[in-house]
Design an enzyme around this catalytic site. Structure first.
Site, mmCIF file in Angstrom:
data_model
loop_
_atom_site.group_PDB
_atom_site.id
_atom_site.type_symbol
_atom_site.label_atom_id
_atom_site.label_comp_id
_atom_site.label_asym_id
_atom_site.label_seq_id
_atom_site.Cartn_x
_atom_site.Cartn_y
_atom_site.Cartn_z
ATOM 1 N N HIS A 441 7.412 31.383 -8.652
ATOM 2 C CA HIS A 441 6.827 30.559 -7.591
ATOM 3 C C HIS A 441 7.874 29.676 -6.915
ATOM 4 O O HIS A 441 7.596 29.082 -5.861
ATOM 5 C CB HIS A 441 5.711 29.690 -8.169
ATOM 6 C CG HIS A 441 4.625 29.391 -7.176
ATOM 7 N ND1 HIS A 441 4.741 29.671 -5.847
ATOM 8 C CD2 HIS A 441 3.395 28.820 -7.335
ATOM 9 C CE1 HIS A 441 3.650 29.303 -5.211
ATOM 10 N NE2 HIS A 441 2.817 28.777 -6.092
ATOM 11 N N ASP A 445 5.906 32.496 -2.404
ATOM 12 C CA ASP A 445 4.665 31.741 -2.217
ATOM 13 C C ASP A 445 3.469 32.607 -2.588
ATOM 14 O O ASP A 445 3.549 33.834 -2.645
ATOM 15 C CB ASP A 445 4.544 31.270 -0.764
ATOM 16 C CG ASP A 445 5.614 30.257 -0.390
ATOM 17 O OD1 ASP A 445 6.060 29.519 -1.298
ATOM 18 O OD2 ASP A 445 6.006 30.207 0.788
#
Length: 470
Positions: A441, A445
């Site tokens: 992450h 995204d």
């Protein structure tokens, strides 16, 4: 004239030494000697220009030898001038591997070895390496025991190449020649054949007291009450096995990924019906044409590479040293394969340009090499994205772990018939699979991860989209 001739000779010799040194780093059969030139130098007593030129040449040669990494250069060092005995050293096993563990000695002291026979097996962080004999001879000495860690270039065994092979004796016969135990076993055989004397009478109630047979005489000799008690209590033994280098490396890398990456997993279900119908319709013709079976992995590789080109962030990685994002314009897909030593991930190079048949052939080759323990380091180096198929073991649902420095991994699972609602509102049974995408992450995204996974699912549900590049 003499000076020009010696200078030309020394320059040619220097070039030969440089070329030979390069060969020595990558090959285990080259041996170099500078003794004749040194003797020629010392034989010259006058400090003439020729003598100085030769000394300069020798100095350059010695500088070339000493500047090399001795662990890479000293692949095989002779211990006697005639070359009959030599030390077999640990060969170079890759740029990132500096040591290995002795796991199995194939030959022992006194064994006869032919050229290219495996003498010892070394285990590294990635693969097992067979160290072979460059020449035939008799193993004079074995250096190191199983379980020892040895560095690249360290000695492993001494081999006498001047010894003659025993006539009519195979390597197994030579190995089993010093075997004195048989007389001992033969001496023990008559003793064991004589039945032991009967034990004293047991106070337990018995019907009569006949002459005990050998079988009956042996039975009371074992501690029956203790055995019965332990059997009633159950076994509580433990077995400790030392972790091999590959398992240690896997544990280290996975824990490092868990501590470094901000891993998050998103899921998607995919209808496998159309892909299964296509496979059933063309699998026989596919195998007849290409010589390999048509599986599901090729479709997932092609769907994944197409989605990676659509979303380059999933194929990128973070360079921790420079704090930069590196986008790859190629797709090297690591395919997780189970091997007897552990999980390995060979790489399909430039998978975006491979055909279905090319993917299936390469995966079949890697699977065969993994079972035979023949995977090389270059087979597993690199990789920009990983596909793990836990469905072959029956896994229904799971969250794979990223293989660093990659930023994402796709997990496939078992295909099960489940009740789903079709587009017309009708409930029907369809072959469904859960897909899982674990991603970093820090770089990817949620929108990109979900878009990537839905793109893969759409291409699997309708394989025509891959043909039309949709």
């Amino acid at each position: 004239m003499l000076r020009r001739g010696v200078q030309s000779t020394s320059q040619g010799l220097q070039g030969s030494i440089n070329a030979a040194t390069k060969m020595a780093v990558g090959h285990t059969r080259n041996t170099f000697k500078s003794v004749p030139l040194v003797r020629l130098l010392h034989a010259s007593s006058s400090p003439s220009s020729t003598h100085l030129l030769l000394r300069s040449t020798v100095n350059r040669i010695q500088h070339t030898f000493t500047q090399r990494d001795p662990f890479q250069f000293a692949v095989r060092a002779f211990s006697t001038p005639d070359g009959s005995n030599f030390l077999l050293n640990v060969p170079s096993m890759g740029d990132s591997i500096t040591e290995g563990t002795i796991v199995n000695w194939q030959k022992r002291e006194g064994d006869w070895v032919n050229a290219d026979d495996v003498i010892v097996v070394l285990e590294t962080d990635k693969v097992s390496v067979d160290v072979r004999a460059p020449r035939a001879g008799i193993v004079k000495e074995v250096i190191g025991a199983e379980g020892d860690t040895v560095g690249v270039g360290s000695p492993l065994a001494k081999i006498d190449t001047s010894a003659a092979k025993p006539e009519g004796a195979s390597p197994e016969a030579v190995a089993s020649a010093p075997a004195p135990p048989p007389p001992k076993a033969a001496a023990e055989a008559p003793a064991s054949a004589t039945p032991p004397p009967p034990p004293p009478p047991n106070p337990a109630p018995t019907a009569a007291k006949p002459t005990p047979s050998p079988a009956a005489a042996v039975k009371p000799s074992s501690p029956a009450p203790a055995t019965a008690a332990s059997a009633a209590a159950g076994s509580r033994t433990e077995t400790r096995v030392k972790m091999n280098r590959m398992r240690l490396r896997i544990a280290e890398r996975l824990k490092s990924a868990q501590n470094t990456a901000a891993m998050l997993t998103t899921f998607q279900e995919v209808d496998m019906g159309n892909l299964m119908e296509m496979r059933a319709a063309y699998k026989e013709e596919f195998e007849k044409t290409h010589g390999v079976k048509l599986g599901f992995m090729s479709a997932f590789v092609k769907a994944s590479t197409a989605a990676l080109l659509e979303l380059p962030a999933v194929n990128a990685f973070i360079d921790e040293g420079t704090k930069e994002i590196v986008y790859r314009n190629y797709c090297d897909v690591s395919v997780a394969v189970a091997s007897p030593a552990g999980l390995v991930v060979p790489v399909l190079r430039n998978a975006e340009s491979m055909s279905f048949a090319g993917v299936e052939k390469q995966i079949a080759l890697y699977g065969k090499k993994a079972k035979e323990g023949q995977l090389a380091l270059e087979d597993m180096a690199g990789g920009t994205f990983t596909i793990s198929n836990g469905g072959v073991f029956g896994s229904l649902f799971g969250t794979p772990i990223i293989n660093p420095p990659q930023s994402a991994i796709l997990g496939m699972h078992a295909t099960k018939m489940r009740a789903v609602v079709g587009r017309d509102g009708q409930v029907m049974a369809r072959p469904m699979m859960y897909l899982a995408l674990t991603y970093d992450h820090r770089l990817i995204d949620g929108r990109e991860a979900v878009t990537f996974l839905k793109s893969v699912a759409a291409k699997i549900e309708d394989p025509r989209r891959m043909v039309l590049e949709l």
